[in-house]
Design a protein around this motif. Structure first.
Motif, PDB file in Angstrom:
ATOM      1  N   SER A 300      44.444  33.644  54.707  1.00 29.12           N
ATOM      2  CA  SER A 300      44.554  32.497  53.801  1.00 29.12           C
ATOM      3  C   SER A 300      43.973  32.775  52.424  1.00 29.12           C
ATOM      4  CB  SER A 300      43.857  31.282  54.423  1.00 29.12           C
ATOM      5  OG  SER A 300      42.490  31.574  54.671  1.00 29.12           O
ATOM      6  N   GLY A 301      43.126  33.779  52.327  1.00 25.74           N
ATOM      7  CA  GLY A 301      42.528  34.103  51.045  1.00 25.74           C
ATOM      8  C   GLY A 301      43.387  35.075  50.245  1.00 25.74           C
ATOM      9  N   GLU A 302      42.736  35.762  49.317  1.00 23.75           N
ATOM     10  CA  GLU A 302      43.431  36.688  48.423  1.00 23.75           C
ATOM     11  C   GLU A 302      43.137  38.128  48.851  1.00 23.75           C
ATOM     12  OE1 GLU A 302      43.393  38.043  43.690  1.00 23.75           O
ATOM     13  OE2 GLU A 302      42.256  36.289  44.375  1.00 23.75           O
ATOM     14  N   ILE A 303      44.169  38.906  49.124  1.00 28.89           N
ATOM     15  CA  ILE A 303      44.021  40.314  49.472  1.00 28.89           C
ATOM     16  C   ILE A 303      44.957  41.131  48.588  1.00 28.89           C
ATOM     17  CG2 ILE A 303      45.654  40.041  51.403  1.00 28.89           C
ATOM     18  CD1 ILE A 303      44.101  42.351  52.784  1.00 28.89           C
ATOM     19  N   ASN A 304      44.401  42.037  47.816  1.00 27.36           N
ATOM     20  CA  ASN A 304      45.164  42.822  46.850  1.00 27.36           C
ATOM     21  C   ASN A 304      45.137  44.303  47.222  1.00 27.36           C
ATOM     22  OD1 ASN A 304      45.657  40.512  45.217  1.00 27.36           O
ATOM     23  ND2 ASN A 304      43.601  40.739  44.321  1.00 27.36           N
ATOM     24  N   PHE A 305      46.280  44.955  46.974  1.00 33.23           N
ATOM     25  CA  PHE A 305      46.382  46.394  47.210  1.00 33.23           C
ATOM     26  C   PHE A 305      46.630  47.080  45.875  1.00 33.23           C
ATOM     27  CE2 PHE A 305      49.255  50.079  48.110  1.00 33.23           C
ATOM     28  CZ  PHE A 305      48.262  50.924  48.615  1.00 33.23           C
ATOM     29  N   ILE A 306      45.769  48.057  45.544  1.00 35.58           N
ATOM     30  CA  ILE A 306      45.882  48.811  44.294  1.00 35.58           C
ATOM     31  C   ILE A 306      46.192  50.258  44.626  1.00 35.58           C
ATOM     32  CG2 ILE A 306      44.716  49.519  42.177  1.00 35.58           C
ATOM     33  CD1 ILE A 306      42.936  47.067  42.438  1.00 35.58           C
ATOM     34  N   ASP A 307      47.378  50.719  44.221  1.00 39.00           N
ATOM     35  CA  ASP A 307      47.802  52.099  44.476  1.00 39.00           C
ATOM     36  C   ASP A 307      47.677  52.874  43.174  1.00 39.00           C
ATOM     37  OD1 ASP A 307      48.795  54.401  45.423  1.00 39.00           O
ATOM     38  OD2 ASP A 307      50.815  53.663  45.878  1.00 39.00           O
TER      39      ASP A 307
END
Length: 431
Positions: A300-307
């Motif tokens: 439900s929260g914010e999950i970010n992926f940085i490549d």
């Protein structure tokens, strides 16, 4: 028996065998010399030549010719009557024959040649035996003694080290798991001593770890069991159905917690006991981590992926790295405050996977033991967050199998920052 005494007994036995073998060989040689003494053709030929030379002169001149030959060739040469031969050497019994007779006396020999048709005998002797003299046997004995001294000083430090190793092993066998072998004067025994110390340290570490594991398991089991026991007691006293259902739900929750604990223990025990068959294959780490992040899409929260760089390859077991990344993301969601950032990058020869959250972070004291089994920071854990302190221990074990590491730092988001580092491969065609 003391190891040193038995070792030195063996040493002296070896030296005695050397000496005895030397003596036996010398005696056998002497017997062979006696049996083959007739093969001294050089001396016999010389006596025959003297006899032939004498035959060309009148008998009256024979003695003068013998004296001349004796002086010229510096030989102990005599011309005696056959009846007087036995008086030359004590205990000599002369046997008349037409051939040269040889008498062997230790390192010297006497040769007797009867002159044909005369009662005279040519005597040559004593002369040095052309075979190995007794002095050479003494030299051999001296060499053996010198060798024995060298072996003694070579064996001495070995014996001391073996004796010390034996005493330490005995102490270790009696339960002193902190016993270690110190020193080591012998280059032959020192590797064994170092190996024993490593083995003892490993066993002591395993014993201590199992003690801690046993204590932790006992504590973890006691808490839900106590709550279940308390809820069960209240359930028996409950008067209405709603109250009973409340306590039943609590008991059910505790049972689920116990089941989760047992499952985690089984997984950790499997990882701890032996390393599984790791299949190291070139893997696109960016694709792997991205798939793991997408598997938590219901968060439900914010999950970010940085490549930071696509197509970063590392040689690893995809199943276990997936498990390690999944554990870290699950921890970040559990202890964070709604924001998780996952990134992939490369640095030198390492591939870096970073998972960080915006929680309250990890206390400095807890960072030292965070990867130990059943280690938990009480400030960040409540019954709602759950956990048994095994997830990070499993991650650490997986990274050890891959010759990598996992470290923890403070995140700029305010929470914890976990960094997985793997040996990097520069292209996907590496095998």
């Amino acid at each position: 028996m003391n190891l040193g005494r038995s070792f030195f007994s063996l040493y002296f036995l070896i030296i005695a065998c050397f000496g005895g073998l030397n003596w036996i060989l010398d005696e056998l040689w002497s017997i062979q010399v006696e049996q083959k003494i007739e093969s001294y053709t050089g001396y016999k030929t010389l006596l025959k030549a003297f006899e032939i030379n004498l035959a060309s002169f009148p008998q009256a001149q024979w003695q003068s010719r013998i004296d001349l030959q004796k002086e010229r060739y510096e030989l102990p040469l005599l011309l005696v009557d056959a009846d007087n031969v036995e008086t030359l050497i004590p205990d000599l019994k002369f046997v008349k024959s037409e051939e040269t007779t040889v008498y062997y006396d230790n390192d010297q020999i006497f040769l007797f040649r009867p002159i044909s048709n005369h009662d005279l005998v040519l005597v040559l002797g004593p002369v040095q035996s052309p075979t190995r003299p007794r002095t050479e046997a003494l030299i051999r004995v001296f060499i053996v003694l010198v060798l024995g001294i060298v072996i003694f000083f070579w064996v001495w430090p070995i014996s001391k080290d073996l004796d010390q190793l034996n005493d330490t092993v005995h102490k270790f066998g009696q339960g002193d798991f902190n016993a270690k072998v110190s020193g080591g004067n012998s280059v032959l025994v020192r590797p064994m001593m170092n190996t024993f110390n490593m083995m003892a340290a490993r066993i002591n570490g395993l014993i201590e770890a199992h003690k801690e594991l046993t204590n932790a398991v006992s504590h973890e089991l006691r808490t839900p069991l106590s709550r279940s026991k308390f809820s069960l007691e209240l359930l028996r006293q409950a008067k209405d159905e709603n109250t009973r259902q409340i306590y039943l739900n609590k008991i059910s929750s505790d049972i689920e917690e116990l089941e989760s604990l047992v499952n985690e223990l089984l997984v950790y025990a499997a990882f701890e006991n032996e390393q599984p068959n790791i299949q190291l294959n070139p893997t696109n780490i960016s694709t792997l981590v991205k798939a793991q992040v997408e598997s938590f899409s219901n968060f439900s929260g914010e999950i970010n992926f940085i490549d930071n760089k696509s197509d970063i390859f590392a040689k690893c077991d995809e199943y276990f790295i997936n498990r390690a990344v999944s554990n870290l993301i699950a921890n970040a969601i559990k202890y964070g405050h709604g924001k998780v950032v996952v990134s992939v990058s490369e640095q030198n020869d390492q591939c870096l996977i970073v998972v960080e959250d915006n929680g309250i972070g990890i206390s400095p004291a807890f960072k030292d033991v965070i990867f130990a089994p059943f280690s938990r920071d009480d400030e960040s854990r409540t019954r709602e967050t759950g956990g048994f302190g095994l997830g990070l221990a499993i991650v650490n074990k997986i990274m050890q199998w891959h010759k990598g590491q996992v470290v923890i730092e403070d995140s700029e988001l305010g929470g914890a920052k976990f960094i997985l580092s793997l040996p990097k491969k520069h292209n996907q065609h590496l095998v």
